[in-house]
Design an enzyme around this catalytic site. Structure first.
Site, short mmCIF file in Angstrom:
data_model
loop_
_atom_site.label_atom_id
_atom_site.label_comp_id
_atom_site.label_asym_id
_atom_site.label_seq_id
_atom_site.Cartn_x
_atom_site.Cartn_y
_atom_site.Cartn_z
N LYS A 52 0.70 -1.28 0.22
CA LYS A 52 -0.08 0.20 0.25
C LYS A 52 1.16 1.33 -0.04
O LYS A 52 1.70 1.32 0.95
CB LYS A 52 -1.34 0.09 0.89
CG LYS A 52 -2.07 1.04 1.04
CD LYS A 52 -3.16 0.39 2.79
CE LYS A 52 -3.97 2.12 2.58
NZ LYS A 52 -5.18 2.09 3.56
N SER A 70 -9.67 1.55 2.60
CA SER A 70 -9.10 2.63 1.45
C SER A 70 -7.75 1.50 0.83
O SER A 70 -7.19 2.05 -0.25
CB SER A 70 -8.22 3.53 2.11
OG SER A 70 -7.18 3.50 3.17
N SER A 88 -10.41 -0.64 6.37
CA SER A 88 -9.46 0.02 5.57
C SER A 88 -8.92 -1.37 4.81
O SER A 88 -8.60 -1.41 3.65
CB SER A 88 -8.60 0.92 4.87
OG SER A 88 -9.23 2.12 5.58
#
Lengths: 97, 470
Positions: free
Chosen positions: B65, B140, B165
């Site tokens: 990420k 996210s 997320s």
């Protein structure tokens, strides 16, 4: 806590947040923030229950921890990604006019 | 090409010849490029793929990420304000992955600084759901889940969760996401959103993959003052043990049709019968505090975000301009931040500044922290009698991107209703796909007590074996 976000408060928040909001953003945020803060007020229902409760700053217990006071070398140059510098100093604007 | 599971790949990866490893790397590179073309899942692809050690992950591709620092590889946290930021160091989790023989294929798409539930608050491209390209990936950690779903080579994703997320994108894409206990994995090198809640975790195609990577990245780190000293557990060793006698709590509020799509709630309820077949039992319980979690969570999240993002002032790194001596520092920073932050980031900073402002701090920020204590007590009460809590992962199936883009912020925040409770209180969770609605995957969220990852992974692994999801 009942609170209305008006133009003056949005201006103050933009200043405290250091974001030069456009007029359109101020208008949009004023409306949306009032709706969000209104929803947040549901927590007031718990006022009696939380009176004697200690706030949980972390979800688990965290003890303060200190490392030994031994200086360590930086392995990188902190100025490497900096645009405004001179003689190994970072340059910035004056803080007061 | 038959897709190998990582579990079977590990049986032969230690004996790979140099040419075989080179083939695997070349293929991962080529496929990542295609996945990015198809689903916009990456912000930056790594050109310099290298395996540094012959550990457990030898030959396994790892995506990261984009809010986790990778030495020499651009790290933007999904924001324009860090568009040119190249970290001079690796996050602890990256060091561990490299030491274990994994290689980093790229940095995955995300909501700016993690601010979102759909991965649509993106300064770069909006990632698309591999199950249906018109739909969101969830946020996210949306890019992480999209790559995991689409990858046809050995790959596991490093993801991160503040309020849901990891669970959200895992559920929306039909992958497995583990959000560990707060403090289990070092946050050193993670770009902070809300530091009392941020947790680095994993997303894999199955329970084995996600658990394996967690096992590698977990552990105490002197560089993160909130990381906890624990015996590092082997989830792989314990995950196949049976779950006979386990007691599961089903909080009825999380199945209330006012908050969750009836079809989603019913499918999760249906799959509970499988737990009974495995010898576990469940009770319907009540967790009435849950409706306060979302407001309290958002107050703390935005308060911490607004202070964490204060560092982006155009001074040391990130977006900067040539100095103009007619401006004060505040004026210069205000221009940089207006240009560098997207709409949701600005909204959360302004809201967080409000919640911490003198006169309102006690009414919002402090009150929310006291409610966190009540919620922790609530969970502890349940875990004194039960091994785990099971809820749907998300209240809906993945919405269409165009519909998500027109949702009011308050409605979007409501999407986190299943995930904020455990995330706010630091409880570990695992989300596994259990069924489909309208052809889209839905996830089951299994929540455990602090540091009980092994138990929820075991439940998930047992369920996965009997569910025949695909």
């Amino acid at each position: 806590m009942k609170i209305l976000i008006d133009d003056a408060l949005i201006d103050k928040l933009a200043k405290l947040s250091r974001i030069a909001l456009t007029e359109d953003e101020k208008k949009l945020f004023k409306e949306q923030l009032n709706a969000v803060i209104d929803a947040f007020n549901i927590i007031d229902e718990l006022d009696n229950q939380i009176k004697d409760i200690e706030p949980a700053f972390h979800p688990i217990e965290i003890a303060d921890r200190f490392r030994d006071d031994i200086p360590e070398e930086y392995s990188w140059n902190p100025l490497e990604q900096n645009l405004n510098n001179e003689n190994d100093y970072i340059k910035a604007n004056r803080t007061v006019r | 090409m038959i897709l190998l599971t990582i579990e079977s790949f590990l049986e032969r990866n230690q004996n790979l010849k140099r040419e075989e490893l080179d083939d695997i790397i070349a293929r991962a590179k080529e496929r990542s490029l295609l996945i990015d073309k198809e689903y916009d899942a990456f912000i930056t692809l790594n050109d310099n793929l290298a395996v540094e050690s012959k550990g457990i992950l030898y030959g396994v591709a790892i995506s990261v990420k984009d809010n986790i620092c990778t030495k020499g590889l651009r790290t933007t946290a999904g924001s324009r304000i860090l568009e040119s930021y190249i970290p001079p160091f690796d996050a602890t989790v990256i060091e561990k992955v490299k030491r274990a023989g994994g290689f980093i294929i790229g940095k995955t798409a995300m909501d700016e600084f993690g601010f979102g539930s759909f991965s649509i608050n993106c300064a770069y491209k909006i990632p698309k759901n591999p199950n249906d390209k018109e739909r969101v990936t969830g946020g996210s950690s949306g890019g992480a889940a999209a790559v995991t779903k689409a990858a046809d080579f050995p790959h596991i994703a490093i993801a991160q969760s503040t309020g849901g997320s990891i669970t959200a994108p895992a559920a929306f894409t039909g992958t497995v996401g583990i959000t560990p206990t707060y403090g289990r994995v070092s946050r050193y090198g993670l770009i902070d959103y809300s530091n009392s809640m941020d947790k680095i975790g994993t997303i894999g195609k199955d329970v084995f993959d996600a658990a394996l990577l967690l096992q590698i990245i977990q552990g105490y780190d002197p560089r993160d003052s909130t990381s906890i000293k624990l015996n590092e557990e082997s989830y792989i060793d314990s995950m196949n043990k049976e779950i006979k006698g386990f007691k599961i709590a089903i909080p009825k509020e999380y199945y209330d049709y006012n908050y969750v799509d009836k079809r989603v709630a019913d499918k999760i309820m249906d799959s509970l019968s499988k737990l009974e077949e495995l010898g576990a039992s469940f009770d319907i319980i009540s967790m009435p505090m849950y409706k306060y979690a979302i407001s309290a969570y958002y107050i703390v999240a935005i308060s911490e975000a607004s202070t964490n993002l204060a560092r982006y002032s155009g001074l040391r790194y990130g977006l900067q301009k040539q100095l103009d001596s007619s401006l004060t520092f505040d004026e210069y920073a205000s221009i940089i931040r207006e240009q560098g932050f997207g709409e949701e980031a600005k909204r959360r900073i302004i809201l967080g500044t409000f919640a911490r402002m003198s006169g309102y701090r006690d009414a919002f920020y402090l009150k929310a922290l006291k409610i966190r204590k009540l919620l922790i007590d609530d969970y502890k009460r349940v875990f004194s009698r039960y091994d785990a809590i099971i809820t749907p992962s998300m209240p809906v199936i993945a919405p269409k991107i165009k519909d998500a883009l027109s949702m009011e912020p308050l409605k979007v925040y409501g999407m986190d209703i299943m995930t904020v409770g455990p995330n706010f209180t630091g409880m570990p969770t695992i989300s596994i796909p259990v069924a489909r609605v309208e052809g889209m995957p839905i996830g089951m969220q299994i929540v455990g007590d602090h540091f009980n990852e092994a138990k929820i992974i075991r439940i998930a692994r047992n369920l996965e074996k009997v569910l025949n999801y695909e």
